[in-house]
Design a protein around this motif. Structure first.
Motif, mmCIF file in Angstrom:
data_model
loop_
_atom_site.group_PDB
_atom_site.id
_atom_site.type_symbol
_atom_site.label_atom_id
_atom_site.label_comp_id
_atom_site.label_asym_id
_atom_site.label_seq_id
_atom_site.Cartn_x
_atom_site.Cartn_y
_atom_site.Cartn_z
ATOM 1 N N ALA A 1 0.712 4.479 -2.790
ATOM 2 C CA ALA A 1 0.540 5.652 -2.527
ATOM 3 C C ALA A 1 1.874 6.997 -3.229
ATOM 4 O O ALA A 1 1.632 7.378 -3.694
ATOM 5 C CB ALA A 1 0.324 5.664 -1.039
ATOM 6 N N GLY B 1 1.846 6.204 -6.837
ATOM 7 C CA GLY B 1 0.513 6.731 -7.633
ATOM 8 C C GLY B 1 -0.290 5.847 -8.231
ATOM 9 O O GLY B 1 -0.162 5.794 -9.235
ATOM 10 N N ALA C 1 0.761 -1.249 -0.269
ATOM 11 C CA ALA C 1 0.197 0.218 0.171
ATOM 12 C C ALA C 1 1.271 1.164 -0.318
ATOM 13 O O ALA C 1 0.194 2.900 -0.600
ATOM 14 C CB ALA C 1 -0.737 -0.125 1.051
ATOM 15 N N PHE C 2 1.841 1.104 1.378
ATOM 16 C CA PHE C 2 2.690 2.739 0.719
ATOM 17 C C PHE C 2 3.515 2.298 -0.976
ATOM 18 O O PHE C 2 3.218 3.520 -0.884
ATOM 19 C CB PHE C 2 4.122 2.005 1.374
ATOM 20 C CG PHE C 2 4.724 3.742 1.798
ATOM 21 C CD1 PHE C 2 5.181 4.285 2.570
ATOM 22 C CD2 PHE C 2 6.421 3.159 1.237
ATOM 23 C CE1 PHE C 2 5.541 5.636 2.414
ATOM 24 C CE2 PHE C 2 7.142 4.202 1.243
ATOM 25 C CZ PHE C 2 6.250 5.252 2.040
#
Length: 86
Positions: free
Chosen positions: A80, A83, A76-77
Motif C-alpha cells: 500500500a 503503490g 500488505a502495508f
C-alpha cells in the motif's frame, strides 16, 4: 528479495547469541539478507517490541511507520505504501 527491487532494505534481527546455524536456517527458508543479533535485547527494548515475531517498517532509520506480528500484514502495508504489490 521480494522488496529489494522497490528500494526496501530488510534486516533479520534475532534475539539470540550470534550463531551461524541461525543464519543457515534463515537461508534455508529463502532469506538472503543481512542478519543482526540482539542477544542483550537493546534494539527490542528501544523499539518497544512485544513478542516475536515482530515486524517494523522504519523510514530513514528513525521513524517507525508500522508495527505488526504478521509478515503478511507487513507485506500488505509495504504494498500500500509503495503503490501496489511487489
Amino acid at each position: 528479495r521480494r522488496w529489494a527491487p522497490r528500494g526496501v532494505a530488510v534486516l533479520a534481527l534475532l534475539a539470540e547469541t550470534p550463531d551461524t546455524a541461525a543464519v543457515r536456517a534463515l537461508g534455508a527458508r529463502g532469506y538472503a539478507g543481512p542478519v543482526g543479533f540482539d542477544d542483550r535485547a537493546l534494539v527490542a527494548r528501544a523499539m518497544r517490541q512485544a513478542g516475536t515475531p515482530h515486524y517494523a517498517i522504519v523510514e530513514d532509520g528513525r521513524t517507525v511507520l508500522y508495527r505488526t506480528r504478521s509478515a503478511a500484514d507487513a507485506s500488505a502495508f509495504l504494498a500500500a505504501l509503495l503503490g501496489g504489490a511487489s
